[in-house]
Design a protein around this motif. Structure first.
Motif, mmCIF file in Angstrom:
data_model
loop_
_atom_site.group_PDB
_atom_site.id
_atom_site.type_symbol
_atom_site.label_atom_id
_atom_site.label_comp_id
_atom_site.label_asym_id
_atom_site.label_seq_id
_atom_site.Cartn_x
_atom_site.Cartn_y
_atom_site.Cartn_z
ATOM 1 N N UNK A 62 0.845 -1.199 0.000
ATOM 2 C CA UNK A 62 0.000 0.000 0.000
ATOM 3 C C UNK A 62 0.878 1.246 0.000
ATOM 4 N N UNK A 63 1.700 1.368 -1.042
ATOM 5 C CA UNK A 63 2.613 2.508 -1.152
ATOM 6 C C UNK A 63 2.666 2.988 -2.599
ATOM 7 N N UNK A 64 3.117 4.228 -2.758
ATOM 8 C CA UNK A 64 3.391 4.734 -4.095
ATOM 9 C C UNK A 64 4.730 4.158 -4.548
ATOM 10 N N UNK A 65 4.863 3.952 -5.835
ATOM 11 C CA UNK A 65 6.125 3.474 -6.394
ATOM 12 C C UNK A 65 6.289 4.057 -7.786
ATOM 13 N N UNK A 66 7.516 4.062 -8.268
ATOM 14 C CA UNK A 66 7.740 4.608 -9.610
ATOM 15 C C UNK A 66 7.640 3.551 -10.692
ATOM 16 N N UNK A 67 7.882 2.282 -10.340
ATOM 17 C CA UNK A 67 7.903 1.225 -11.356
ATOM 18 C C UNK A 67 7.500 -0.120 -10.762
ATOM 19 N N UNK A 68 6.748 -0.875 -11.550
ATOM 20 C CA UNK A 68 6.436 -2.269 -11.224
ATOM 21 C C UNK A 68 6.713 -3.073 -12.487
ATOM 22 N N UNK A 69 7.454 -4.168 -12.330
ATOM 23 C CA UNK A 69 7.835 -5.012 -13.462
ATOM 24 C C UNK A 69 7.194 -6.385 -13.316
ATOM 25 N N UNK A 70 6.598 -6.857 -14.400
ATOM 26 C CA UNK A 70 6.026 -8.203 -14.449
ATOM 27 C C UNK A 70 6.798 -9.018 -15.476
ATOM 28 N N UNK A 71 7.414 -10.100 -15.007
ATOM 29 C CA UNK A 71 8.153 -11.002 -15.889
ATOM 30 C C UNK A 71 7.184 -12.078 -16.367
ATOM 31 N N UNK A 72 6.910 -12.081 -17.666
ATOM 32 C CA UNK A 72 5.944 -13.027 -18.235
ATOM 33 C C UNK A 72 6.620 -14.201 -18.946
ATOM 34 N N UNK A 73 7.930 -14.306 -18.830
ATOM 35 C CA UNK A 73 8.660 -15.356 -19.531
ATOM 36 C C UNK A 73 8.790 -16.599 -18.668
ATOM 37 N N UNK A 74 8.659 -17.767 -19.292
ATOM 38 C CA UNK A 74 8.924 -19.019 -18.561
ATOM 39 C C UNK A 74 10.243 -19.617 -19.034
ATOM 40 N N UNK A 75 10.955 -18.895 -19.881
ATOM 41 C CA UNK A 75 12.205 -19.412 -20.434
ATOM 42 C C UNK A 75 13.365 -18.548 -19.952
ATOM 43 N N UNK A 76 14.338 -19.187 -19.323
ATOM 44 C CA UNK A 76 15.505 -18.449 -18.846
ATOM 45 C C UNK A 76 16.247 -17.835 -20.025
ATOM 46 N N UNK A 83 6.472 -3.449 -18.052
ATOM 47 C CA UNK A 83 7.027 -2.517 -17.077
ATOM 48 C C UNK A 83 6.074 -1.333 -16.982
ATOM 49 N N UNK A 84 5.473 -1.168 -15.808
ATOM 50 C CA UNK A 84 4.549 -0.066 -15.556
ATOM 51 C C UNK A 84 5.311 1.044 -14.850
ATOM 52 N N UNK A 85 5.179 2.270 -15.355
ATOM 53 C CA UNK A 85 5.911 3.407 -14.800
ATOM 54 C C UNK A 85 4.954 4.557 -14.521
ATOM 55 N N UNK A 86 5.027 5.093 -13.295
ATOM 56 C CA UNK A 86 4.215 6.256 -12.925
ATOM 57 C C UNK A 86 4.911 7.537 -13.374
ATOM 58 N N UNK A 87 4.276 8.250 -14.287
ATOM 59 C CA UNK A 87 4.815 9.531 -14.753
ATOM 60 C C UNK A 87 4.796 10.557 -13.611
ATOM 61 N N UNK A 88 3.799 10.479 -12.728
ATOM 62 C CA UNK A 88 3.750 11.382 -11.560
ATOM 63 C C UNK A 88 4.999 11.209 -10.694
ATOM 64 N N UNK A 89 5.394 9.939 -10.434
ATOM 65 C CA UNK A 89 6.596 9.669 -9.615
ATOM 66 C C UNK A 89 7.846 10.156 -10.345
ATOM 67 N N UNK A 90 7.890 9.973 -11.668
ATOM 68 C CA UNK A 90 9.050 10.412 -12.445
ATOM 69 C C UNK A 90 9.257 11.916 -12.256
ATOM 70 N N UNK A 91 8.181 12.677 -12.408
ATOM 71 C CA UNK A 91 8.263 14.140 -12.295
ATOM 72 C C UNK A 91 8.663 14.548 -10.882
ATOM 73 N N UNK A 92 8.020 13.958 -9.868
ATOM 74 C CA UNK A 92 8.330 14.306 -8.478
ATOM 75 C C UNK A 92 9.760 13.909 -8.094
ATOM 76 N N UNK A 93 10.171 12.700 -8.490
ATOM 77 C CA UNK A 93 11.518 12.240 -8.148
ATOM 78 C C UNK A 93 12.588 13.048 -8.870
ATOM 79 N N UNK A 94 12.323 13.414 -10.107
ATOM 80 C CA UNK A 94 13.292 14.234 -10.849
ATOM 81 C C UNK A 94 13.522 15.549 -10.119
#
Length: 143
Positions: A62-76, A83-94
């Motif tokens: 239950x927190x704000x974050x700048x990025x969440x990554x989902x690995x959909x591969x079953x092959x090494x 990759x989901x990225x919050x533009x709001x977090x990008x602007x604030x963090x910059x």
């Protein structure tokens, strides 16, 4: 260079990646550097609200974050992910880091990809390694 299976989407924000072709080439170069194959890679740009909801729903954080990554591969050794990225977090963090939003965006894009390449950031030691890998990735970007 053939068409790369890298796509950019905006979910609930107005956003477009500048120099899209160069950014795709850069991301592909990172993947190649680590000897991974690219199946598909999607970047989805969204708001804090959208990403917060995903963080709660999928990761139970239950927190704000700048990025969440989902690995959909079953092959090494194969990249297939979202990759989901919050533009709001990008602007604030910059602003907080006293850098341009574009530099912060590229750092976070690399960060999400590094997760797909097997890098983690759950400990201080792993965070330091992740940061150095992000810096290496940014050095590879020629805009």
């Amino acid at each position: 260079m053939p068409e790369l299976p890298i796509e950019f989407f905006a979910e609930d924000v107005e956003f477009e990646v500048k120099d899209e072709a160069k950014i795709k080439e850069w991301l592909f170069e990172i993947i190649s550097k680590y000897s991974f194959e690219l199946e598909s890679l999607n970047y989805i740009f969204c708001s804090d609200e959208y990403l917060h909801q995903m963080n709660v729903e999928y990761l139970e954080h239950d927190t704000l974050t700048d990025v969440i990554t989902f690995d959909n591969s079953d092959i090494e050794g194969v990249i297939e992910g979202d990759v989901f990225i919050s533009i709001d977090r990008i602007v604030d963090n910059a602003a907080a880091f006293n850098i341009t939003p574009e530099v912060e965006l590229h750092r976070v894009m690399a960060h999400g990809l590094l997760h797909l390449l097997g890098y983690e950031d759950k400990s201080e030691e792993k965070q330091a390694l992740m940061r150095s890998k992000e810096d290496e990735c940014l050095e590879m970007l020629q805009l």
